[in-house]
Motif scaffolding. Structure first.
Motif, PDB file in Angstrom:
ATOM      1  N   LEU A 199       0.841  -1.188   0.000  1.00 32.90           N
ATOM      2  CA  LEU A 199       0.000   0.000   0.000  1.00 32.90           C
ATOM      3  C   LEU A 199       0.882   1.247   0.000  1.00 32.90           C
ATOM      4  CD1 LEU A 199      -3.148   0.698   0.402  1.00 32.90           C
ATOM      5  CD2 LEU A 199      -2.522   1.138   2.772  1.00 32.90           C
ATOM      6  N   ARG A 200       0.493   2.248  -0.816  1.00 35.27           N
ATOM      7  CA  ARG A 200       1.230   3.519  -0.836  1.00 35.27           C
ATOM      8  C   ARG A 200       0.272   4.669  -0.568  1.00 35.27           C
ATOM      9  NH1 ARG A 200       5.534   5.066  -5.396  1.00 35.27           N
ATOM     10  NH2 ARG A 200       6.794   3.835  -3.919  1.00 35.27           N
ATOM     11  N   THR A 201       0.652   5.518   0.374  1.00 36.58           N
ATOM     12  CA  THR A 201      -0.125   6.716   0.692  1.00 36.58           C
ATOM     13  C   THR A 201       0.756   7.940   0.460  1.00 36.58           C
ATOM     14  OG1 THR A 201      -1.440   5.540   2.348  1.00 36.58           O
ATOM     15  CG2 THR A 201      -1.416   7.932   2.476  1.00 36.58           C
ATOM     16  N   LYS A 202       0.239   8.896  -0.306  1.00 37.76           N
ATOM     17  CA  LYS A 202       0.956  10.142  -0.554  1.00 37.76           C
ATOM     18  C   LYS A 202       0.057  11.312  -0.199  1.00 37.76           C
ATOM     19  CE  LYS A 202       2.009   9.570  -4.908  1.00 37.76           C
ATOM     20  NZ  LYS A 202       2.657   9.805  -6.221  1.00 37.76           N
ATOM     21  N   THR A 230      -4.435   7.194  -1.390  1.00 40.62           N
ATOM     22  CA  THR A 230      -3.910   5.871  -1.064  1.00 40.62           C
ATOM     23  C   THR A 230      -4.156   4.929  -2.236  1.00 40.62           C
ATOM     24  OG1 THR A 230      -4.311   6.177   1.305  1.00 40.62           O
ATOM     25  CG2 THR A 230      -4.046   3.926   0.531  1.00 40.62           C
ATOM     26  N   LYS A 231      -3.145   4.135  -2.553  1.00 39.35           N
ATOM     27  CA  LYS A 231      -3.246   3.217  -3.685  1.00 39.35           C
ATOM     28  C   LYS A 231      -2.642   1.869  -3.314  1.00 39.35           C
ATOM     29  CE  LYS A 231      -1.865   2.671  -8.542  1.00 39.35           C
ATOM     30  NZ  LYS A 231      -1.126   3.304  -9.678  1.00 39.35           N
ATOM     31  N   ILE A 232      -3.326   0.809  -3.653  1.00 37.21           N
ATOM     32  CA  ILE A 232      -2.782  -0.542  -3.489  1.00 37.21           C
ATOM     33  C   ILE A 232      -1.875  -0.814  -4.672  1.00 37.21           C
ATOM     34  CG2 ILE A 232      -3.322  -2.997  -3.392  1.00 37.21           C
ATOM     35  CD1 ILE A 232      -5.963  -2.265  -2.071  1.00 37.21           C
ATOM     36  N   THR A 233      -0.588  -1.018  -4.409  1.00 34.97           N
ATOM     37  CA  THR A 233       0.384  -1.196  -5.488  1.00 34.97           C
ATOM     38  C   THR A 233       0.673  -2.661  -5.805  1.00 34.97           C
ATOM     39  OG1 THR A 233       2.190  -1.003  -3.871  1.00 34.97           O
ATOM     40  CG2 THR A 233       1.468   1.016  -4.992  1.00 34.97           C
ATOM     41  N   ARG A 234       0.285  -3.552  -4.902  1.00 36.62           N
ATOM     42  CA  ARG A 234       0.448  -4.992  -5.155  1.00 36.62           C
ATOM     43  C   ARG A 234      -0.610  -5.740  -4.382  1.00 36.62           C
ATOM     44  NH1 ARG A 234       2.784  -9.474  -2.624  1.00 36.62           N
ATOM     45  NH2 ARG A 234       3.402  -8.162  -0.864  1.00 36.62           N
ATOM     46  N   PHE A 235      -1.233  -6.723  -5.052  1.00 30.91           N
ATOM     47  CA  PHE A 235      -2.241  -7.529  -4.359  1.00 30.91           C
ATOM     48  C   PHE A 235      -2.322  -8.892  -5.020  1.00 30.91           C
ATOM     49  CE2 PHE A 235      -6.933  -7.860  -2.905  1.00 30.91           C
ATOM     50  CZ  PHE A 235      -6.529  -8.594  -1.815  1.00 30.91           C
ATOM     51  N   ASN A 236      -1.806  -9.910  -4.347  1.00 30.80           N
ATOM     52  CA  ASN A 236      -1.797 -11.271  -4.896  1.00 30.80           C
ATOM     53  C   ASN A 236      -3.097 -11.998  -4.583  1.00 30.80           C
ATOM     54  OD1 ASN A 236       0.813 -10.724  -5.693  1.00 30.80           O
ATOM     55  ND2 ASN A 236       1.744 -11.714  -3.932  1.00 30.80           N
ATOM     56  N   ASN A 237      -4.165 -11.548  -5.202  1.00 34.60           N
ATOM     57  CA  ASN A 237      -5.474 -12.174  -4.994  1.00 34.60           C
ATOM     58  C   ASN A 237      -6.311 -11.947  -6.237  1.00 34.60           C
ATOM     59  OD1 ASN A 237      -8.285 -12.524  -4.319  1.00 34.60           O
ATOM     60  ND2 ASN A 237      -7.695 -12.569  -2.178  1.00 34.60           N
ATOM     61  N   ASP A 238      -6.643 -13.022  -6.924  1.00 35.26           N
ATOM     62  CA  ASP A 238      -7.369 -12.907  -8.190  1.00 35.26           C
ATOM     63  C   ASP A 238      -8.761 -12.329  -8.027  1.00 35.26           C
ATOM     64  OD1 ASP A 238      -5.187 -13.948  -9.488  1.00 35.26           O
ATOM     65  OD2 ASP A 238      -5.939 -16.019  -9.443  1.00 35.26           O
ATOM     66  N   THR A 239      -9.349 -12.461  -6.820  1.00 27.00           N
ATOM     67  CA  THR A 239     -10.709 -11.954  -6.619  1.00 27.00           C
ATOM     68  C   THR A 239     -10.717 -10.480  -6.235  1.00 27.00           C
ATOM     69  OG1 THR A 239     -10.760 -12.474  -4.252  1.00 27.00           O
ATOM     70  CG2 THR A 239     -11.380 -14.238  -5.778  1.00 27.00           C
ATOM     71  N   TYR A 240      -9.549  -9.918  -5.882  1.00 25.47           N
ATOM     72  CA  TYR A 240      -9.428  -8.515  -5.449  1.00 25.47           C
ATOM     73  C   TYR A 240     -10.298  -8.217  -4.230  1.00 25.47           C
ATOM     74  CZ  TYR A 240      -7.127  -8.111  -9.926  1.00 25.47           C
ATOM     75  OH  TYR A 240      -6.277  -8.291 -10.968  1.00 25.47           O
TER      76      TYR A 240
END
Length: 245
Positions: A199-202, A230-240
């Motif tokens: 997760l990235r928050t700017k 805030t942005k999710i930059t990586r997520f290893n889950n096909d269902t999101y």
């Protein structure tokens, strides 16, 4: 207390049918009656260090609960390279064993007996399971890592009557616990938690104020502007899906 009554029944039957010095050591405040037996030792409430010391000296950890969404104690045992024996009716616990090759699971008394005897009679294999469990936890379950960059400037002008501050920041959270790979629908269990997301928050903040005096009257005004994304930059889950139910 989840599954403990069945565990007590299984252990007492096991001790009648198998001649060895195996003892069940319980930790934590009892919430159901514990049978009086020389083969069951209840330590009651212990500190974290005492818990880890006892677990480190165990031949294996037994988790009898049929209802677990993660099981911190199983992951703690694996971290200590201690193999586990778990209730196979819990898909999450069974999944830990299958994916890690760090333990065995049972669904009946005879399977329980077989798992216990295998652990006792195959110490080298049990030690290998413990090592596998440690690798599994290190690869999938670690503390979140947070990296923060913060840049700011303060200023004051016109005899300190006009002042302000500007801050810019970025915070990266790596290895967030989130639902990992989903089980097939037929498994009837939610996805287990893993370090599956980053997760990235700017954001930035600007504050300006004016303070002055007119004769005997002091006054001040000010305002703030800010923005954050805030942005999710990586997520290893096909269902999101961020949450399990």
């Amino acid at each position: 207390a989840k599954g403990c009554k069945e565990l007590f029944d299984y252990l007492l039957r096991y001790k009648k049918e198998n001649q060895n010095d195996l003892k069940l050591v319980m930790m934590g405040k009892p919430v159901i009656p514990i049978p009086k037996s020389d083969d069951i030792v209840s330590l009651g409430f212990v500190s974290d260090q005492e818990k880890f010391d006892v677990m480190s000296g165990a031949k294996f950890l037994i988790m009898p609960s049929p209802f677990e969404s993660l099981s911190i104690v199983v992951l703690e045992a694996m971290t200590l390279s201690v193999p586990v024996v778990v209730n196979g009716r819990c898909d999450v616990l069974k999944g830990h064993c299958v994916r890690s090759n760090g333990g065995l699971y049972y669904k009946s008394y005879y399977e329980f007996e077989g798992c216990v005897n295998y652990m006792l009679t195959h110490p080298d294999t049990a030690a290998g399971m413990g090592a596998n469990g440690r690798k599994y936890v290190d690869a999938n379950y670690t503390w979140e890592k947070v990296e923060t960059i913060n840049v700011g400037i303060d200023f004051s002008l016109l005899g300190n009557r006009l002042s302000g501050a500007f801050d810019w920041y970025r915070r990266d959270t790596k290895g967030m616990l989130a639902p990992g790979m989903d089980f097939p629908a037929v498994a009837g269990a939610a996805a287990p938690l893993q370090n599956a997301a980053d997760l990235r928050t700017k954001g930035w903040e600007l504050s300006i104020s004016w303070r002055d005096q007119i004769r005997d009257w002091n006054y001040g005004i000010g305002f703030n502007l800010y923005d954050s994304r805030t942005k999710i930059t990586r997520f290893n889950n096909d269902t999101y899906s961020l949450f399990t139910t």
